[in-house]
Enzyme design. Structure first.
Site, PDB file in Angstrom:
ATOM      1  N   ASP A 229       0.853  -1.187   0.000  1.00 54.23           N
ATOM      2  CA  ASP A 229       0.000   0.000   0.000  1.00 54.23           C
ATOM      3  C   ASP A 229       0.893   1.242   0.000  1.00 54.23           C
ATOM      4  O   ASP A 229       1.665   1.456   0.929  1.00 54.23           O
ATOM      5  CB  ASP A 229      -0.905  -0.016   1.232  1.00 54.23           C
TER       6      ASP A 229
ATOM      7  N   ASP B  57      -2.936   2.448  -6.056  1.00 53.70           N
ATOM      8  CA  ASP B  57      -1.877   2.522  -5.039  1.00 53.70           C
ATOM      9  C   ASP B  57      -1.796   1.316  -4.119  1.00 53.70           C
ATOM     10  O   ASP B  57      -1.067   1.352  -3.122  1.00 53.70           O
ATOM     11  CB  ASP B  57      -2.054   3.785  -4.195  1.00 53.70           C
ATOM     12  N   GLU B  58      -2.478   0.229  -4.439  1.00 54.89           N
ATOM     13  CA  GLU B  58      -2.363  -0.942  -3.572  1.00 54.89           C
ATOM     14  C   GLU B  58      -2.645  -2.215  -4.355  1.00 54.89           C
ATOM     15  O   GLU B  58      -3.382  -2.217  -5.347  1.00 54.89           O
ATOM     16  CB  GLU B  58      -3.302  -0.842  -2.362  1.00 54.89           C
TER      17      GLU B  58
END
Length: 402
Positions: free
Chosen positions: A23, A118-119
């Protein structure tokens, strides 16, 4: 400086799955700080105009000290911190950085399930003979991201998705939390019940009234009472409290459906804000379809309200599509139908596509052929910009009916 937490196994390690949840820390804001180092140390908000109906897309840790968080109306963020630096989102630029992060993941495993820009989840079980243990691979990924991209990620390492995702959130920023096999329950029990997926600050009050304050309390709570209060979702919560999560990491090309969803830090009751989020989620689904040369025949949206009541709405298309505008038109109509009448606060919003058709043959309608070609060209240009020239910001309009 990185923070590390390890729960050591009480017994010798067995051959089990090792899942990473990577993350990126304050991703959008961190990218902007990297591009403009003078922003470091200042409260930075990435989002829309405070004078309109803008929404916070991301806030760095300095801004979070003032109570600012994602999905918050920009006007509220402006009142909390009038001196914050506000930057309009550059989604295509962030998508390009996300692609570079994905290339780093690819070095260590092909089993990558992206959740958003983003993860992602990574299954590194089969990679351990090449690169070392799960924690070793997590360190390597973190180091590569820092050295090559100048960004920071937090990573959770565990035997399943739920615990890995939970672990990645505990020592932010720049954290590495490892939960070894056999230590899952001792890791989970002391944590606040709000750490469980789908239980936020507002809905956590329901559990406090039931005397449930920690995950351990939830684990010990009678299953039948949970089911009576929360339905099938109650059973899911009960299982998660025991560290039970049998879902595997599914790469896009193997998935039977592609979806994106977002659980908001604060419940949202404004339809225009929900619609804005739905557009972003739909765009991500469309890009993933095109990346894997898939077309979908079914569009689905998912809405979870603050009281945990969850609904899904599904609609089939006349023909399979990978056009973002096609998906967006249907998703928007489903959302509008679902929100008619009084809008209750929404905790989670998601959109998905399924019923894949990877054939190159499409039955064209002469009446809308030109329009579809135009939409396909728009998607192609936007995807090309995202893949090759991320710094050129391009934004899709928000009215699918025009």
């Amino acid at each position: 400086m990185s923070s590390f937490r390890f729960l050591l196994p009480a017994t010798p390690l067995l051959s089990v799955s090792m899942i990473l949840h990577v993350d990126m820390d304050a991703f959008y804001a961190s990218v902007e700080e990297r591009e403009c180092p003078s922003l470091v140390g200042q409260p930075v908000v990435v989002g829309g105009n405070a004078k309109g109906r803008g929404v916070v897309a991301a806030a760095n840790y300095e801004a979070r000290k003032f109570g600012i968080h994602s999905a918050m109306p920009s006007a509220v963020a402006d009142r909390l911190c009038p001196h914050a630096v506000v930057i309009r989102p550059r989604i295509d630029f962030y998508s390009e950085i996300s692609r570079e992060i994905r290339e780093i993941f690819d070095r260590y495993t092909p089993l990558i399930e992206p959740l958003s820009l983003d993860e992602a989840f990574l299954d590194v079980t089969a990679s351990e003979t090449l690169f070392g243990s799960g924690p070793d691979i997590a360190r390597l990924i973190k180091e590569d991201i820092v050295k090559e991209l100048g960004l920071v990620a937090s990573v959770g390492v565990a035997t399943n998705k739920f615990i890995a995702k939970l672990a990645s959130d505990l020592e932010k920023p720049d954290g590495l939390v490892v939960v070894y096999p056999g230590t899952e329950q001792s890791f989970l029990d002391p944590l606040p019940v709000g750490c469980v997926w789908g239980i936020g600050k507002a809905s956590g009050e329901i559990f406090r009234r039931l005397g449930i304050h920690t995950i351990g309390d939830l684990r010990r709570f009678p299953l039948e009472r949970l089911k009576r209060r929360f339905g099938s979702h109650g059973e899911q919560l009960w299982r998660l409290a025991r560290g039970i999560d049998k879902r595997v990491v599914v790469p896009d090309h193997e998935a039977k459906s592609i979806s994106h969803e977002n659980t908001f830090e604060q419940d949202i009751g404004d339809p225009s804000i929900l619609r804005s989020w739905l557009l972003d989620l739909t765009g991500q689904v469309g890009r993933r379809l095109r990346r894997h040369q898939l077309r979908a025949r079914t569009v689905q949206i998912k809405i979870r309200y603050s009281d945990f009541h969850t609904i899904t709405r599904v609609r089939s298309l006349k023909q399979a599509t990978d056009l973002t505008n096609d998906l967006w038109r249907v998703a928007d109509e489903l959302l509008e139908t679902s929100l008619r009448g009084e809008v209750r606060p929404v905790r989670l919003l998601g959109v998905g596509a399924s019923g894949f058709d990877d054939s190159s043959v499409m039955q064209e309608d002469l009446f809308d052929m030109e329009l579809r070609k135009k939409q396909s060209k728009i998607d192609s240009v936007m995807d090309s910009v995202t893949e090759r020239f991320g710094k050129r910001s391009m934004r899709r309009g928000g009215n699918p009916r025009e």
